[in-house]
Design a protein around this motif. Structure first.
Motif, mmCIF file in Angstrom:
data_model
loop_
_atom_site.group_PDB
_atom_site.id
_atom_site.type_symbol
_atom_site.label_atom_id
_atom_site.label_comp_id
_atom_site.label_asym_id
_atom_site.label_seq_id
_atom_site.Cartn_x
_atom_site.Cartn_y
_atom_site.Cartn_z
ATOM 1 N N ALA A 193 15.831 64.501 -19.966
ATOM 2 C CA ALA A 193 15.510 65.258 -18.756
ATOM 3 C C ALA A 193 15.859 64.480 -17.497
ATOM 4 C CB ALA A 193 14.028 65.626 -18.753
ATOM 5 N N VAL A 194 15.738 63.162 -17.552
ATOM 6 C CA VAL A 194 16.058 62.313 -16.406
ATOM 7 C C VAL A 194 17.559 62.045 -16.310
ATOM 8 C CG1 VAL A 194 15.771 59.998 -15.422
ATOM 9 C CG2 VAL A 194 13.790 61.220 -16.347
ATOM 10 N N MET A 195 18.221 61.847 -17.449
ATOM 11 C CA MET A 195 19.594 61.354 -17.452
ATOM 12 C C MET A 195 20.660 62.446 -17.496
ATOM 13 S SD MET A 195 19.360 58.000 -19.934
ATOM 14 C CE MET A 195 21.044 57.544 -19.512
ATOM 15 N N LEU A 196 20.307 63.649 -17.966
ATOM 16 C CA LEU A 196 21.321 64.697 -18.123
ATOM 17 C C LEU A 196 21.416 65.543 -16.855
ATOM 18 C CD1 LEU A 196 23.301 66.050 -20.158
ATOM 19 C CD2 LEU A 196 21.427 67.636 -20.697
ATOM 20 N N PRO A 197 22.565 65.565 -16.206
ATOM 21 C CA PRO A 197 22.714 66.400 -14.996
ATOM 22 C C PRO A 197 22.964 67.849 -15.367
ATOM 23 C CG PRO A 197 24.766 65.273 -15.458
ATOM 24 C CD PRO A 197 23.785 64.787 -16.491
ATOM 25 N N GLU A 198 22.713 68.738 -14.414
ATOM 26 C CA GLU A 198 23.091 70.132 -14.597
ATOM 27 C C GLU A 198 24.612 70.240 -14.502
ATOM 28 O OE1 GLU A 198 23.311 73.030 -15.828
ATOM 29 O OE2 GLU A 198 21.383 73.742 -15.060
ATOM 30 N N SER A 199 25.151 71.291 -15.063
ATOM 31 C CA SER A 199 26.581 71.541 -14.994
ATOM 32 C C SER A 199 27.016 71.744 -13.546
ATOM 33 C CB SER A 199 26.927 72.784 -15.827
ATOM 34 O OG SER A 199 28.168 73.303 -15.441
ATOM 35 N N LEU A 200 27.927 70.910 -13.067
ATOM 36 C CA LEU A 200 28.460 71.070 -11.721
ATOM 37 C C LEU A 200 29.238 72.376 -11.593
ATOM 38 C CD1 LEU A 200 29.635 67.421 -10.957
ATOM 39 C CD2 LEU A 200 27.781 68.667 -9.845
ATOM 40 N N PHE A 202 28.609 75.151 -13.153
ATOM 41 C CA PHE A 202 27.617 76.213 -13.017
ATOM 42 C C PHE A 202 27.063 76.265 -11.596
ATOM 43 C CE2 PHE A 202 23.012 76.974 -12.852
ATOM 44 C CZ PHE A 202 22.972 78.318 -13.194
ATOM 45 N N LEU A 203 26.708 75.105 -11.043
ATOM 46 C CA LEU A 203 26.129 75.075 -9.696
ATOM 47 C C LEU A 203 27.111 75.605 -8.661
ATOM 48 C CD1 LEU A 203 24.314 71.606 -9.819
ATOM 49 C CD2 LEU A 203 23.253 73.884 -9.906
ATOM 50 N N LEU A 204 28.366 75.212 -8.776
ATOM 51 C CA LEU A 204 29.365 75.675 -7.820
ATOM 52 C C LEU A 204 29.626 77.177 -7.972
ATOM 53 C CD1 LEU A 204 31.873 72.694 -7.982
ATOM 54 C CD2 LEU A 204 30.361 73.293 -6.080
ATOM 55 N N ALA A 205 29.644 77.648 -9.218
ATOM 56 C CA ALA A 205 29.864 79.077 -9.441
ATOM 57 C C ALA A 205 28.720 79.910 -8.870
ATOM 58 C CB ALA A 205 30.017 79.360 -10.935
ATOM 59 N N LYS A 206 27.515 79.326 -8.821
ATOM 60 C CA LYS A 206 26.348 80.012 -8.277
ATOM 61 C C LYS A 206 26.183 79.804 -6.775
ATOM 62 C CE LYS A 206 24.645 82.082 -11.850
ATOM 63 N NZ LYS A 206 24.546 83.555 -11.876
ATOM 64 N N LYS A 211 23.270 71.202 -4.069
ATOM 65 C CA LYS A 211 22.777 70.555 -5.284
ATOM 66 C C LYS A 211 23.918 69.906 -6.059
ATOM 67 C CE LYS A 211 18.678 73.444 -6.064
ATOM 68 N NZ LYS A 211 17.977 74.350 -7.016
ATOM 69 N N ALA A 212 25.054 70.592 -6.104
ATOM 70 C CA ALA A 212 26.213 70.030 -6.802
ATOM 71 C C ALA A 212 26.692 68.760 -6.117
ATOM 72 C CB ALA A 212 27.338 71.066 -6.849
ATOM 73 N N ALA A 216 27.252 65.021 -7.668
ATOM 74 C CA ALA A 216 28.576 64.393 -7.581
ATOM 75 C C ALA A 216 28.489 63.049 -6.872
ATOM 76 C CB ALA A 216 29.550 65.320 -6.870
ATOM 77 N N ASP A 217 27.721 62.978 -5.792
ATOM 78 C CA ASP A 217 27.562 61.716 -5.074
ATOM 79 C C ASP A 217 26.824 60.689 -5.928
ATOM 80 O OD1 ASP A 217 28.840 62.837 -2.930
ATOM 81 O OD2 ASP A 217 27.008 63.261 -1.783
ATOM 82 N N ARG A 218 25.847 61.151 -6.677
ATOM 83 C CA ARG A 218 25.065 60.232 -7.528
ATOM 84 C C ARG A 218 25.944 59.534 -8.550
ATOM 85 N NH1 ARG A 218 20.710 62.418 -12.006
ATOM 86 N NH2 ARG A 218 20.317 60.415 -13.055
ATOM 87 N N PHE A 219 26.921 60.282 -9.103
ATOM 88 C CA PHE A 219 27.780 59.714 -10.142
ATOM 89 C C PHE A 219 29.166 59.338 -9.619
ATOM 90 C CE2 PHE A 219 24.698 62.276 -12.521
ATOM 91 C CZ PHE A 219 24.221 61.335 -13.405
ATOM 92 N N SER A 220 29.380 59.458 -8.311
ATOM 93 C CA SER A 220 30.643 59.057 -7.664
ATOM 94 C C SER A 220 31.854 59.795 -8.222
ATOM 95 C CB SER A 220 30.843 57.536 -7.790
ATOM 96 O OG SER A 220 29.760 56.835 -7.226
ATOM 97 N N VAL A 221 31.684 61.095 -8.485
ATOM 98 C CA VAL A 221 32.801 61.897 -8.985
ATOM 99 C C VAL A 221 33.226 62.892 -7.906
ATOM 100 C CG1 VAL A 221 32.173 61.678 -11.402
ATOM 101 C CG2 VAL A 221 31.217 63.549 -10.057
ATOM 102 N N PRO A 222 34.509 63.209 -7.827
ATOM 103 C CA PRO A 222 34.974 64.191 -6.835
ATOM 104 C C PRO A 222 34.468 65.586 -7.196
ATOM 105 C CG PRO A 222 36.793 62.868 -7.729
ATOM 106 C CD PRO A 222 35.621 62.634 -8.603
ATOM 107 N N LEU A 223 33.809 66.238 -6.286
ATOM 108 C CA LEU A 223 33.276 67.569 -6.552
ATOM 109 C C LEU A 223 34.386 68.575 -6.838
ATOM 110 C CD1 LEU A 223 30.565 69.020 -6.727
ATOM 111 C CD2 LEU A 223 30.763 69.563 -4.287
ATOM 112 N N GLY A 224 35.559 68.334 -6.247
ATOM 113 C CA GLY A 224 36.674 69.243 -6.466
ATOM 114 C C GLY A 224 37.136 69.318 -7.909
#
Length: 432
Positions: A193-200, A202-206, A211-212, A216-224
């Motif tokens: 519950a702490v370590m698994l992120p929600e699907s980016l 899914f969040l962007l589609a919604k 939140k996305a 993305a910032d937490r894991f340093s990944v490009p949101l694009g």
């Protein structure tokens, strides 16, 4: 963007993919453990005279669990693209963990049966969401491999269930194994519950971009990297998105392929030792074939994943279903024992990963908006095959025509191959 920026971003994406795949692998391991623990502990449960379980009722409970899995997969396929992958993954684990505890403490066969039905709902709901999550976070060149790696956890869970049953049931009783199955609710679930992120995706589609962006910032990944493509905006979501003019025939073909695949998985796993015994092999060899075919399944998934990333999931699934049909048919022919072991191992390497490649092909074919819905319904419809396969094998064996079992299961492999071949022809020009 400079190469010095791209490389760290790609490395961050890979690290996040490994995290998601590893966490989902552990959960699918627990899924497999809880699924196969029933068969592994059944001799001990039947031997418990005070509990009073009969063989007839035991078979009904096994079917009830499978029916629960069918309902769980269909329910998740209906609501996951509305509520998100992470919530339903955690809910599925919580359901089958609590159900394991109720199974362990069950005062009667009726309560035990209800708990196994509830466990089936949680088990059926977890897998489609986990596959969708792993595919969404995987780098493009490793999506199919990551799915097949994930599915090795299911076989490992089955092996763990057998190991626990052999080492614990006799000394501590059958209930102890179910108590061990309940531990994830106390240990693993809070960690995930702490370590698994929600699907980016899914969040962007919604439209939940804020939140996305936090994830993305937490894991340093490009949101694009996770932004839905333009086809997703035009594609209806939910179950309706599976039956657009471009996809309705393909959806039905995937459903039939999944039916054939799970008919094979559950039918062969249930009746292989009995059919091989009827073909003249001694009891020890007949039972050992079940271990060999499952070991082949683990090895085959890793090979299939790499080939699918190189050549595509659909072509490899087509090949694997065809080879499964040929392998199962070949087992009807008497052969020297060493040769039979090789054929059983190879058949296992094709059989289990053929169904996994159906999931991979579905995940790659449908847009992100309806991907988990598609997976849930493919898994749910496939559960009809999981119910039908063991029943059909039992009918053939009870009728004294077990030899026909090989022909029927071989035909199921060829049916799956035919459906995948038609998907390949009908889906030209469709997002894949």
């Amino acid at each position: 963007m400079s190469s010095t920026t791209v490389q760290p971003a790609a490395a961050a994406h890979r690290r996040l993919s490994i995290r998601v795949t590893a966490l989902c692998w552990v959960l699918v391991l627990l899924d497999g453990l809880d699924l196969f623990v029933y068969g592994a502990t059944l001799p001990g449960v039947l031997a418990d005279q005070d509990f009073g379980l009969t063989t007839v009722t035991a078979g009904e409970i096994g079917s009830l669990t499978t029916f629960g899995m069918l309902l769980g997969a269909l329910a998740v396929g209906t609501i996951t693209d509305r509520f998100g992958r992470r919530k339903l993954i955690l809910t599925g684990v919580a359901i089958f963990s609590v159900a394991a505890a109720v199974s362990a403490a069950a005062p009667s066969v009726g309560v035990f049966a209800a708990a196994r039905f509830a466990a089936g709902i949680g088990l059926g709901g977890l897998l489609p969401c986990a596959i969708a999550m792993v595919m969404e976070y995987a780098p493009a060149a490793r999506k199919n491999l990551n799915v097949t790696v994930l599915m090795t956890a299911h076989q490992a869970g089955g092996a763990l269930a057998g190991t626990l049953a052999m080492s614990v049931v006799e000394s501590l009783g059958w209930r102890s194994v179910y108590w061990l199955g309940a531990l994830p609710a106390l240990v693993v679930l809070p960690v995930v519950a702490v370590m698994l992120p929600e699907s980016l995706t899914f969040l962007l589609a919604k439209g939940k971009t804020d939140k996305a962006r936090v994830i993305a910032d937490r894991f340093s990944v490009p949101l694009g990297d996770f932004a839905p493509g333009p086809e997703n905006a035009r594609q209806p979501g939910g179950l309706r998105g599976l039956f657009t003019p471009a996809l309705r025939a393909t959806t039905l073909l995937f459903w039939v392929a999944s039916f054939a695949g799970l008919l094979l998985v559950y039918g062969v796993n249930t009746w292989l030792p009995t059919m091989m015994r009827a073909s003249g092999y001694n009891l020890g060899s007949a039972i050992s074939f079940l271990l060999v075919i499952n070991l082949g399944g683990i090895a085959g998934m890793l090979v299939a994943g790499r080939l699918a990333d190189r050549f595509g999931a659909r072509p490899v699934a087509l090949t694997w279903f065809t080879l499964t049909g040929l392998g199962v048919g070949l087992l009807a022919i008497p052969m020297p024992l060493p040769v039979t072991y090789v054929v059983v191992f190879l058949t296992g390497s094709w059989l289990f990963s053929a169904q996994t490649l159906v999931y991979a092909a579905v995940g790659g074919h449908y847009p992100a908006k309806s991907r988990a819905t598609a997976l849930g319904w493919v898994a749910g419809i496939g559960r009809f095959g999981a119910v039908f396969g063991p029943w059909l094998g039992g009918v053939l064996i009870a009728g004294g025509i077990s030899g026909w079992g090989f022909a029927v299961f071989a035909a199921a492999g060829l049916l799956g191959a035919a459906m995948i071949a038609l998907i390949g022809r009908r889906s030209a020009g469709v997002a894949g």
